[in-house]
Design a protein around this motif. Sequence first.
Motif, short mmCIF file in Angstrom:
data_model
loop_
_atom_site.label_atom_id
_atom_site.label_comp_id
_atom_site.label_asym_id
_atom_site.label_seq_id
_atom_site.Cartn_x
_atom_site.Cartn_y
_atom_site.Cartn_z
N ALA A 82 -8.54 24.96 4.60
CA ALA A 82 -9.80 26.38 4.22
C ALA A 82 -8.34 27.73 2.90
CB ALA A 82 -10.40 27.27 5.21
N GLU A 83 -8.88 27.68 1.64
CA GLU A 83 -8.25 28.65 0.66
C GLU A 83 -8.74 30.39 1.84
OE1 GLU A 83 -9.14 30.45 -3.72
OE2 GLU A 83 -10.09 28.03 -2.88
N HIS A 84 -9.65 30.62 2.29
CA HIS A 84 -8.65 31.86 2.74
C HIS A 84 -8.78 31.76 4.25
CE1 HIS A 84 -9.47 36.01 3.80
NE2 HIS A 84 -10.30 35.60 5.56
N GLN A 85 -7.57 32.49 4.40
CA GLN A 85 -6.44 32.06 5.52
C GLN A 85 -6.43 33.30 6.31
OE1 GLN A 85 -5.54 29.43 7.34
NE2 GLN A 85 -7.20 27.94 5.95
N PRO A 86 -6.84 33.84 7.48
CA PRO A 86 -7.39 35.55 7.87
C PRO A 86 -6.17 35.29 8.96
CG PRO A 86 -9.00 34.15 8.98
CD PRO A 86 -8.31 33.62 7.77
N GLY A 87 -5.82 34.80 9.52
CA GLY A 87 -4.85 34.44 10.69
C GLY A 87 -3.69 34.95 11.08
N GLY A 88 -2.88 34.78 10.03
CA GLY A 88 -1.25 34.72 9.62
C GLY A 88 -0.47 33.90 10.67
N ASP A 89 -0.17 34.33 11.47
CA ASP A 89 0.70 33.24 11.79
C ASP A 89 -0.28 32.51 13.19
OD1 ASP A 89 2.78 33.50 9.78
OD2 ASP A 89 4.10 34.57 11.06
N TYR A 90 -0.86 33.33 13.65
CA TYR A 90 -1.46 32.73 14.89
C TYR A 90 -1.98 31.07 14.67
CZ TYR A 90 -4.30 32.47 18.97
OH TYR A 90 -4.68 31.88 20.28
N TRP A 91 -3.51 31.70 14.02
CA TRP A 91 -4.36 30.58 13.30
C TRP A 91 -4.96 29.81 11.87
CZ3 TRP A 91 -7.26 35.25 14.64
CH2 TRP A 91 -7.61 35.55 13.20
N ARG A 92 -4.68 28.85 12.30
CA ARG A 92 -5.53 27.74 11.02
C ARG A 92 -6.86 27.87 10.98
NH1 ARG A 92 0.16 24.69 9.72
NH2 ARG A 92 1.44 26.53 10.52
N VAL A 93 -7.47 27.73 9.66
CA VAL A 93 -9.26 28.31 9.24
C VAL A 93 -9.25 26.22 8.80
CG1 VAL A 93 -11.40 28.48 8.72
CG2 VAL A 93 -9.12 29.96 9.05
N PHE A 94 -10.21 25.34 8.69
CA PHE A 94 -10.08 24.31 8.36
C PHE A 94 -11.56 23.63 7.79
CE2 PHE A 94 -6.20 24.04 9.99
CZ PHE A 94 -5.12 23.21 9.07
N LEU A 95 -12.08 23.01 7.03
CA LEU A 95 -13.14 22.43 6.78
C LEU A 95 -13.72 20.92 7.20
CD1 LEU A 95 -13.90 23.99 2.92
CD2 LEU A 95 -14.33 25.03 6.04
N ASP A 96 -14.42 20.96 8.28
CA ASP A 96 -14.56 19.05 8.28
C ASP A 96 -14.72 18.16 7.39
OD1 ASP A 96 -17.69 19.50 8.73
OD2 ASP A 96 -16.53 19.99 11.03
N PRO A 97 -14.82 17.22 7.25
CA PRO A 97 -15.07 15.84 6.36
C PRO A 97 -16.67 16.75 6.19
CG PRO A 97 -14.26 14.86 7.42
CD PRO A 97 -14.37 15.75 8.87
N ALA A 98 -17.79 17.66 6.72
CA ALA A 98 -19.34 17.29 5.98
C ALA A 98 -19.53 19.13 5.38
CB ALA A 98 -19.87 18.10 7.07
N GLY A 99 -17.66 19.85 6.33
CA GLY A 99 -17.34 21.25 5.46
C GLY A 99 -17.92 21.95 6.14
N HIS A 100 -18.09 21.62 7.47
CA HIS A 100 -18.14 23.02 8.62
C HIS A 100 -16.93 23.71 9.43
CE1 HIS A 100 -21.44 20.07 10.18
NE2 HIS A 100 -21.96 21.19 9.45
N PRO A 101 -16.71 24.79 9.12
CA PRO A 101 -15.28 25.83 9.32
C PRO A 101 -15.21 24.93 11.08
CG PRO A 101 -16.94 27.19 9.07
CD PRO A 101 -17.71 26.28 8.60
#
Length: 121
Positions: free
Chosen positions: A94-113
């Motif tokens: 995902a473009e927006h990454q609010p987790g710093g060094d602790y977590w990362r956000v992704f979108l699955d192939p259907a677009g679910h975060p």
Amino acid sequence: MIATYTGTTLDCADHTALAGFYGQVLGWDIVHSDEGSTYLASSTGARLGFQKVENFVAPAWPDGKVPQQSHLDLEVTDLDEAEKKLVELGATKAEHQPGGDYWRVFLDPAGHPFCIALPMG
């Protein structure tokens, strides 16, 4: 296997109040809380998180005018290695990454975060 399922996080207007409700319902303890999120955990390690969202609109289940608001949290031991494998499988970081060094956000192939994170504590 790339990750271990750890829990689900629900969007809400007041994360501490909703965590208090579910904490009482489930008998789970708060294991993390900050200005934007609170997490409960069971004695077996299952987790349920609550994330504060500005301008939250409650889901209108089941008619779908406002979709259900939740995402999966997955625990990994190495963020970089997991990211590489997830992208290979079709996830998009995902473009927006609010987790710093602790977590990362992704979108699955259907677009679910969904999020990948290092172990808590």
